[in-house]
Design an enzyme around this catalytic site. Structure first.
Site, mmCIF file in Angstrom:
data_model
loop_
_atom_site.group_PDB
_atom_site.id
_atom_site.type_symbol
_atom_site.label_atom_id
_atom_site.label_comp_id
_atom_site.label_asym_id
_atom_site.label_seq_id
_atom_site.Cartn_x
_atom_site.Cartn_y
_atom_site.Cartn_z
ATOM 1 N N LEU A 1 -76.404 -46.314 39.210
ATOM 2 C CA LEU A 1 -76.755 -44.895 39.244
ATOM 3 C C LEU A 1 -78.017 -44.696 38.424
ATOM 4 O O LEU A 1 -78.106 -45.141 37.273
ATOM 5 C CB LEU A 1 -75.617 -44.048 38.673
ATOM 6 C CG LEU A 1 -75.863 -42.537 38.579
ATOM 7 C CD1 LEU A 1 -76.129 -41.940 39.955
ATOM 8 C CD2 LEU A 1 -74.653 -41.856 37.927
ATOM 9 N N ILE B 1 -76.584 -48.560 34.851
ATOM 10 C CA ILE B 1 -77.522 -47.457 34.788
ATOM 11 C C ILE B 1 -78.901 -47.978 35.183
ATOM 12 O O ILE B 1 -79.392 -48.956 34.614
ATOM 13 C CB ILE B 1 -77.584 -46.840 33.381
ATOM 14 C CG1 ILE B 1 -76.191 -46.354 32.942
ATOM 15 C CG2 ILE B 1 -78.593 -45.703 33.350
ATOM 16 C CD1 ILE B 1 -75.609 -45.259 33.803
ATOM 17 N N LYS B 2 -79.526 -47.308 36.156
ATOM 18 C CA LYS B 2 -80.856 -47.719 36.610
ATOM 19 C C LYS B 2 -81.929 -47.036 35.774
ATOM 20 O O LYS B 2 -81.957 -45.805 35.665
ATOM 21 C CB LYS B 2 -81.058 -47.381 38.094
ATOM 22 C CG LYS B 2 -80.242 -48.240 39.031
ATOM 23 C CD LYS B 2 -80.473 -47.878 40.487
ATOM 24 C CE LYS B 2 -81.773 -48.446 41.012
ATOM 25 N NZ LYS B 2 -81.908 -48.225 42.480
ATOM 26 N N ILE B 3 -82.803 -47.855 35.204
ATOM 27 C CA ILE B 3 -83.912 -47.368 34.384
ATOM 28 C C ILE B 3 -85.195 -47.979 34.921
ATOM 29 O O ILE B 3 -85.269 -49.195 35.114
ATOM 30 C CB ILE B 3 -83.717 -47.754 32.906
ATOM 31 C CG1 ILE B 3 -82.434 -47.127 32.353
ATOM 32 C CG2 ILE B 3 -84.925 -47.334 32.077
ATOM 33 C CD1 ILE B 3 -82.103 -47.546 30.928
#
Length: 368
Positions: free
Chosen positions: A108, A139-141
């Site tokens: 996400l 977590i997409k960064i």
């Protein structure tokens, strides 16, 4: 049907689906793909959620209830996407358990408008981690300059991270450094390193699209010969860098405490030029310890007629370097290409996010 997807798994490459929607979840399609197409993970982005919201009425009841409550559009987006991500994470939980946390992951993305803001990216990542509350979340960064310290800090909090929007070898090196620093910070903070996973999403087809455009503008016979060779060469050399970093003494000290490598993930693997094979960014990038996240069309094409012949990366380092050297000689500035692609990638994700907010605003007004 070929056995390509099964063969990829046997070659050490995980197949993830680059798509998610409420319909895919409620019809059981995602669960079906786990058994029929060897899918072991899911990635998402703002474009995917915008498309999902636009199709059908799967979200209407929830949107109505959120509208009645008077929640803001920003909160509504987060609640709707987190609901889908939790559902997908639960569907993939058996894969997560059977692979000891390596696969069975769902990604996400943080609000792409924060791509140039380190502190707010960290806060957003922590908030999403709490909101979804599933151990198999990533977590997409984005791998912007400002995103790199955020990646380190988030990993240092024991949160698994999918680093996205990587185009250049130089930036990929920086991403791996951020990963190592993050695990070292997590160790200092007392986290179990074996529970932290990360992938580095190295974008593929967009590189060919931009380089090919520039080669056609150059228009020489040599430039024509180099069409379609940049992306695969770039990705193969990224894997060479991965092998170097994850054989270092620094890495071995972390691995001794249970850490697992940050796997290269081939992203943007849908073929955009119809002149090319629709499976080229799968079959030409097979290597152990990698992930290929495929849109549905690429997944179907690979299942139908993909040909897997084992590792197609490591024997190609010399030819890959020769291709990049030839591109430079032909007048293609790859550093400028990758800078442009990063900036354009951020803009596209922000545009999709704004489109998602606009679409949801209209639905909230219509259904509440």
């Amino acid at each position: 049907m070929s056995t390509a997807l099964k063969d990829l798994a046997e070659a050490g490459q995980s197949v993830w689906l680059d798509d998610i929607s409420r319909d895919r979840l409620r019809t059981g399609n995602l669960a079906e793909l786990l058994s029929t197409h060897h899918v072991t993970g899911v990635t998402s982005n703002p474009s995917i959620f915008d498309k999902a919201l636009a199709e059908g009425d799967a979200y209407d009841l929830q949107v109505h209830e959120l509208g009645v409550r008077g929640v803001s559009v920003g909160e509504a987006v987060r609640l709707l996407t987190a609901y889908d991500i939790r559902w997908a994470a639960d569907t993939l939980r058996p894969v997560y358990e059977s692979t000891e946390g390596v696969d069975g992951r769902v990604s996400l993305e943080v609000d792409p408008r924060l791509a140039r803001e380190t502190v707010r990216t960290v806060a957003e990542a922590k908030s999403l981690w709490w909101l979804v509350d599933r151990p198999n979340l990533m977590i997409k960064i984005p791998a912007t300059v400002e995103g790199l310290p955020a990646i380190t800090q988030v990993l240092g909090l024991g949160i698994s991270v999918n680093v996205t929007l990587i185009f250049s070898l130089e930036r990929y090196r920086a991403v791996m450094e951020a990963f190592l620093e993050g695990l070292e910070l997590a160790r200092e903070n007392g986290y179990d390193l074996s529970r932290i996973q990360s992938v580095a999403s190295f974008f593929v087809s967009r590189v060919d699209s931009e380089v090919d455009k520039r080669l056609k503008e150059i228009g020489t016979p040599r430039a024509e010969e180099l069409l379609g060779r940049a992306a695969i060469a770039n990705a193969r050399l990224a894997y060479r860098d991965y092998e170097e970093v994850f054989s270092s003494e620094r890495w071995k000290s972390l691995a001794a405490e249970g850490a697992t490598p940050q796997r290269p993930l081939w992203a943007s693997t849908g073929v955009k030029d119809p002149a090319y094979s629709d499976t080229r960014y799968v079959t030409e990038l097979i290597a152990p310890g990698t992930v290929n996240t495929m849109p549905q069309a690429t997944l179907d094409a690979t299942a139908d007629h993909g040909e897997v012949t084992g590792d197609t990366v490591r024997a190609g380092y010399d030819s890959a370097q020769a291709d990049l050297d030839a591109l430079a000689e032909a007048g293609v500035d790859l550093a400028d290409v990758t800078r442009h692609l990063e900036e354009d990638g951020v803009v596209k994700f922000v545009d999709s996010w704004e489109s998602l907010l606009g679409r949801l605003t209209m639905k909230l007004d219509e259904l509440s």
